[in-house]
Design a protein around this motif. Sequence first.
Motif, short mmCIF file in Angstrom:
data_model
loop_
_atom_site.label_atom_id
_atom_site.label_comp_id
_atom_site.label_asym_id
_atom_site.label_seq_id
_atom_site.Cartn_x
_atom_site.Cartn_y
_atom_site.Cartn_z
N GLN A 78 9.59 -14.03 -0.75
CA GLN A 78 9.02 -12.75 -0.33
C GLN A 78 8.22 -12.96 0.94
OE1 GLN A 78 10.02 -10.22 -1.93
NE2 GLN A 78 10.74 -11.13 -3.84
N LEU A 82 4.16 -8.87 3.01
CA LEU A 82 4.45 -8.05 1.83
C LEU A 82 3.61 -8.51 0.64
CD1 LEU A 82 6.05 -6.00 0.13
CD2 LEU A 82 7.82 -7.75 -0.14
N ALA A 144 6.42 -0.71 3.77
CA ALA A 144 7.45 -0.41 2.77
C ALA A 144 8.58 0.42 3.36
CB ALA A 144 6.83 0.30 1.58
N GLY A 148 10.48 -2.98 4.61
CA GLY A 148 10.98 -3.07 3.24
C GLY A 148 11.78 -1.87 2.81
N ARG A 151 14.34 -1.85 -0.10
CA ARG A 151 13.86 -1.86 -1.48
C ARG A 151 13.58 -0.46 -2.01
NH1 ARG A 151 11.37 -7.29 -2.17
NH2 ARG A 151 11.48 -8.36 -0.16
#
Length: 304
Positions: A78, A82, A144, A148, A151
């Motif tokens: 990861q 994050l 995010a 990200g 995800r």
Amino acid sequence: MRTKVLTLRVMPTDAAGCTLVAHGGNPPPFAFGVSPWEKDARSRSVSFRRRAVDRANSLQTFNYLRRPTYMKLTRPYQPLLLRILHGLTGLLLVAAILTAFWTYDTYDGRWGRIPLPSYREIEGLHGTFGLLTLLIFPAFVLYAFHRGQKRLIQPDSLTKLVQVGKPIWWYTLNRLTNTFVLLALTFALFSGKMMDETWLPQGELNHDWYYAHLIAWVIMVVAIALHLLINAKVGGVPLLLSMLNWQFRDKDSPTFWSAHISQWWSSLWQGSWSNWFQSSRTLVLLESAILISIVAAWMIPLFK
């Protein structure tokens, strides 16, 4: 004087050796070959070695199968940023959830309570954790929805939900749950910021925003439970433990963060909005709604 002639004849035998039989005298019958007793000893030795190897292989297989599942899987990596944002947000959120229930148990308790000690300042402590979560949450949202975004919910997520039980179905549920957690946290932070800290100490328990905050608490607990369960289903214990690992790769070193931020800032000022919003329209709308809600949470109380 009579001379005896000694002749030798090679008799066909198995692969263990050959037996030479002497005629015209009485030499030892196996003087030039391998005796049956020696053959039997060799056979027993080979059989013993084979059984030992089989036993060792069986023991190794048993020990391998007996190991926990997470030891047989490779721990995923990861990104460091994050893990930091996720960890800070998660710790503050859990603290806010626990102190929120303690506040409810102290000042309300109409839908049940547990024997917690009475602590009248618990509401202020809950507000502190909520405020810290609200401060760190925008950075987590930006990460995010950009770094990200894979995800989160995708344009084809709803179509993949029909493949029930397949791996892609679980991965899609994981993305939906991650998105749901962000929305639930936004609702919890916004509703909490709309409350007045004097309501509960004064016994004012019938405000709409208080009920909204109670509902947000329940939704947040359910969202976190789903988030943990589905991530455990998709990646197992290695995925959960990967968020607690402090090792990082060279490209994730904090020494490069300033350069990455400068590059992002220069591209933003150059007007590369097409590169900034490379995600789907759904993600753009969700990110805009969350960021606007955060700004409104800070601005609206100023006009009360």
